[in-house]
Scaffold this active site. Structure first.
Site, PDB file in Angstrom:
ATOM      1  N   THR A 133      -4.527  90.485 -27.733  1.00 30.65           N
ATOM      2  CA  THR A 133      -3.752  90.231 -26.517  1.00 30.65           C
ATOM      3  C   THR A 133      -4.589  90.446 -25.261  1.00 30.65           C
ATOM      4  O   THR A 133      -5.523  91.268 -25.267  1.00 30.65           O
ATOM      5  CB  THR A 133      -2.555  91.204 -26.472  1.00 30.65           C
ATOM      6  OG1 THR A 133      -1.957  91.146 -25.176  1.00 30.65           O
ATOM      7  CG2 THR A 133      -2.980  92.650 -26.700  1.00 30.65           C
ATOM      8  N   TYR A 146       0.622  99.602 -26.303  1.00 32.27           N
ATOM      9  CA  TYR A 146       0.560  98.296 -26.975  1.00 32.27           C
ATOM     10  C   TYR A 146      -0.863  97.741 -26.919  1.00 32.27           C
ATOM     11  O   TYR A 146      -1.475  97.448 -27.957  1.00 32.27           O
ATOM     12  CB  TYR A 146       1.558  97.321 -26.315  1.00 32.27           C
ATOM     13  CG  TYR A 146       1.324  95.883 -26.705  1.00 32.27           C
ATOM     14  CD1 TYR A 146       1.486  95.464 -28.016  1.00 32.27           C
ATOM     15  CD2 TYR A 146       0.917  94.945 -25.757  1.00 32.27           C
ATOM     16  CE1 TYR A 146       1.244  94.138 -28.377  1.00 32.27           C
ATOM     17  CE2 TYR A 146       0.678  93.628 -26.100  1.00 32.27           C
ATOM     18  CZ  TYR A 146       0.837  93.230 -27.409  1.00 32.27           C
ATOM     19  OH  TYR A 146       0.599  91.931 -27.759  1.00 32.27           O
TER      20      TYR A 146
END
Ligand code: UDP
Length: 325
Positions: A117, A141
């Site tokens: 990501t 995350y």
């Protein structure tokens, strides 16, 4: 080629499975259905309901199906949730990946493609962001995804695993013709939320911050069509199987769109009114995230082809309108 797709019942994974099957590959999907949808998995794929963290089961599956490459999409994806419940992110993204990778090494599967990501960059110092930009995630995350990238790098050195970490920017759009779309519960992503306002399923969209240092004061993101993402995975797979170098690659378009622009494009494409109201900034949002795309083009030979914002919104609209309200 025989490919194992973890998270193949999820949004991006289910599009990947469709693309693989359309290109003639054999696919085994592993998904625990904690957030995915069984009916999103193409009928031609073998489906196994299991947790990736079950390394013994993963090893048996890899052997039983003669798997030649793993595409690892399964994982936890919510920034806000990761801040309040980090353990779930370390377990779901790092511990589970370790278990899967243990099985991959033992079964001698040579190639591994990982869903990473743009959140690995944290607050970028330069935009567009090149892959060698410092990685300083600002939430668990992004931290958990970066940790898996580091594990992959060390396994490459120690065990010769060939790997690609694909750093997605903002995945959007759908393959509506294949009956696929974006279905998160709860939905937190901008485009599905704005489409729900156009559909009358929500009253309004809140714009998180209108005083950012951007041209119109709202956050800028690099939206990439989910079908372009699937094509990039195929390119990465071909690259690795040919013995190409391992590493991280941004997947984006190199162009940004502001929140206000997205709302405007939804109004144009749908012909519907959309009520948008100013709201406070959302914690953890960087003002601008745009991918540097040169590396993926040069090494993988991949560029986004269907990620014009109007195309993304039109495809997402077709898929969204069909979902039960
Ligand atoms: N956003 C917004 N209102 C919403 C949802 C998102 O203004 O209801 C903004 C968000 O602050 C970000 C952009 O839209 O700047 C994209 O957010 P999304 O959650 O879709 O993806 P992210 O960039 O967080 O991965």
């Amino acid at each position: 080629m025989k490919v194992l797709v973890t998270g193949g019942a999820g949004y991006i994974g289910s599009h990947m499975v469709r693309t693989l099957i359309d290109r003639g590959h054999g696919v085994v999907v592993v998904d625990d259905l904690s957030s995915g949808h069984r009916d999103a998995v193409a009928a031609e794929a073998a489906f196994v309901e299991a947790d990736v963290a079950d390394g013994v089961r993963m090893l048996a599956l890899l052997r039983e199906h003669g798997v030649e490459a793993v595409l690892h999409f399964a994982g936890k994806i919510r920034v806000d949730e990761s801040v309040v419940d980090p353990a779930t992110y370390w377990r779901g993204n790092v511990t589970a990946s370790l278990a899967l990778l243990g099985a991959v090494l033992e079964a001698k599967v040579p190639s591994f493609v990982f869903s990473s990501t743009a959140a690995v960059y944290g607050d970028p110092e330069t935009v567009p962001i090149p892959e060698d930009h410092p990685t300083r995630p600002v939430n668990p995350y992004g931290d958990s995804k970066l940790t898996v990238e580091r594990i992959l790098s060390s396994y490459g050195v120690a065990h010769g695993l060939r790997w690609a970490a694909l750093r997605y920017f903002n995945a959007a759009g759908a393959n509506a013709g294949a009956g696929l779309g974006e279905r998160h519960d709860p939905e937190s992503h901008l485009i599905p939320i704005v489409l729900d306002v156009a559909l009358g399923r929500r009253e309004k969209v809140s714009i998180y911050g209108t005083d950012w240092p951007t041209p119109d004061g709202t956050c800028v993101r690099d939206y990439i069509h989910v079908c372009d993402l699937a094509d990039a995975h195929l390119a990465a797979l071909e690259h690795l199987t040919k013995g190409g170098e391992s590493g991280a690659f941004n997947l984006g378009t190199g162009r940004g769109a502001s929140v206000r622009e997205v709302v405007e494009v939804v109004r144009e494409v749908t012909g519907k009114a959309v009520l948008a109201v100013s709201a406070p900034r959302r914690a953890g949002d960087p003002p601008e995230l745009v991918a540097g795309v040169e590396r993926a083009a040069r090494i993988l030979g991949w560029r986004a082809k269907q990620s014009d914002l109007r195309t993304i919104v039109a495809d997402a609209w077709l898929a969204r309108a069909r979902l039960p309200g």
